[in-house]
Scaffold this active site. Structure first.
Site: not given
Lengths: 354, 354
Positions: A70, A128
């Site tokens: 991400d 994350e």
């Protein structure tokens, strides 16, 4: 479909151009899963939007190599482009540093290294860049810790192509003083809570932070006030003062020991711990880690900021950060990764794993 | 119409029951003006919602006796009522303490004393309970200071029927430290402004306030932090810390001297004065004042809080506070004045003026 046989530089651009802001990693995870399922030497596990691919060669050691897929929100900086800055080639755009160049290196090697000298668990995970509770590693460590099992772990977070070992722990605490309110025209009737905080600031100002060798790296600690508040009105003796302190502590110290230390420093005062995250040992005394550092070259440095290596450390797995990209440019609108660093990190990992 | 010939106790209830929250004193000022204009021994001047009435008997001395006619907002505590607490009679309600009982005593005596031993300037003024800029004494001192001219002044603010002389001055200042921001994981790159404030709090904690005799009264000073702020975020080394200090200083010290003292105490730090009001000498060395204290009885006390006596002091007129009511009950929802104190203060003023 992702072409893992191209090269890490082209693959970096390809996966940066697939939007995957935290929460929207599904499509990229699908493409990664599809690509690695085509590789017969890897066992593939899909867990939410996390893809895990591993060799099962019966090697004496297993290495976990992880990267999050991400990014923080884009800001007009995708699709990526290549730019030349002072004769050096960069890929420019969101995610290039944090951390799709690292993921591209990992995907390239996952396809290429059919017989690495250690078994490898490749982990490409989601969420994350948001709250720790959403982080896929939090979920998997809680529900399927066996998937993370390894003798050593490498997190591909940007570290300028240098090995950064472990990370400091951090905690925050409120140190509190109490007094008695009164009108400031008759201050002797009250007790001034702000004045009572003088020794707190004195101890902070006089504090000498430790430099602590851990597994061959020296971690520099820090104990700092990050906030102070007190006061009721311009004519009232204040009855409360709060000093919020932030303690960064070497990974050889547990959270309980860190708290004990802070309570010792502020003995005589009310101390309330409001945040705690233990650090991670670099594990550089491990032979596998030493081989790794020797193979990739350079001198390992301590990581001061907290990263997901601490999650591996909490599972008893030594872990280091090693990835392309300048961490100062992560989340930056001018985020860009040097092409040479992508190649260096690929070369380093390949040298160590073969 | 106000009946000034009744008695100070009934008059207290009558004028408390006429709403006169700051800004709405007009009707009460009209009634006071009407009542005193009916008295041939008084010259009456109306200035805004302030009524001034004075004798012109050619006496050697002139005394100013003043009281404000506004109140803080009511809170269900008017109309007034009489209550009995442990056998003692009180008038209960907004304004009874601050300060319509004092005004009622003044109005009663203004009507009654046709030949006082000193000329008297009675002053009933508006807008005391709000910003100093709105206070009628500010306006009149600036536009018609001659109306306030006197050899001695008495302010009828509540003082439990005791003479409270002069008042301390007060100032507020910001003591500031500067640093350099950095991430708290690398705190050694920054400079912590909160830590730098340690000596400020040390000096405050170690400070011994003076007790200063002025004209026979001992003024107790005070230097206090009333606010402290600093901090950017939980992981940032702060670059600014501000300590707001409040200094109450004896009326023998000028504002400039007070500022110099605070700058000396915090030598080496940035000091910004944000508020300053000089105090007022009690003037109890003046023969008229000594006669006054002797006549009303009791022992004069210093006034610590700042009151409008300082305005007279600024015009070179010694001034004291003397009025019925416990100042701790001013502005209180349980505001109430002891009937006996109203009578005592009326008796005291009458004894001195005749």
């Amino acid at each position: 479909m992702l072409d893992l046989t191209s090269n890490a530089v082209d693959l970096t651009r390809a996966i940066c151009d697939i939007p995957s802001v935290s929460g929207d990693e599904g499509h990229l995870a699908d493409l990664i899963e599809e690509a690695v399922r085509a590789l017969p030497h890897l066992e593939v596990i899909r867990d939410g939007d996390t893809v895990i691919a591993r060799t099962n060669l019966g090697r004496a050691r297993r290495v976990a190599i992880a990267g999050h897929i991400d990014t923080v929100p884009i800001n007009g900086n995708v699709p990526t482009r290549t730019v030349d800055i002072d004769g050096e080639e960069f890929i420019w755009g969101r995610g290039t540093v944090d951390m799709k160049a690292g993921v591209a290196v990992q995907l390239t090697l996952a396809a290429d290294l059919v017989a690495p000298k250690a078994d490898i668990t490749w982990i490409w995970y989601d969420h994350e860049e948001v709250a720790a509770a959403l982080n896929a590693l939090t979920r998997i460590a809680a529900t399927r810790a066996d998937l993370l099992a390894a003798d050593f772990a490498i997190l591909g977070e940007p570290s300028n192509g240098q090995v950064e070992g472990g990370c400091n722990g951090h905690m925050r605490a409120i140190i509190r003083t109490h007094g008695v309110r009164s009108h400031s025209a008759r201050s002797w009737i009250g007790e001034n809570a702000i004045h009572k905080a003088a020794p707190i600031l004195e101890r902070l100002a006089a504090y000498t932070a430790r430099e602590v060798p851990v597994d061959g790296l020296v971690y520099r600690e820090g104990l700092n006030a990050v906030r102070i508040t007190g006061g009721v009105a311009g004519n009232v003796i204040p009855d409360l003062c709060e000093v919020e302190v932030n303690y960064r502590f070497a990974p050889s110290r547990s959270g309980a020991e860190a708290e004990e230390h802070v309570r010792e420093v502020f003995e005589g005062f009310e101390v309330e711990v409001i945040d705690m995250a233990e650090g991670a040992r670099p594990g550089l005394d491990d032979p596998l880690a030493q081989e790794f550092v020797a193979a990739v070259g350079g001198t390992a440095q301590p990581k001061y900021g907290w990263t997901d290596v601490a999650r591996f450390s909490a599972l008893g797995i030594p872990a280091v950060n090693y990835g392309p990209g300048d961490p100062q440019l992560a989340h930056h609108d001018e985020e860009r990764v040097a092409v040479a660093q992508i190649r260096d990190v690929e070369r380093g990992l390949r040298a160590w794993l073969t």
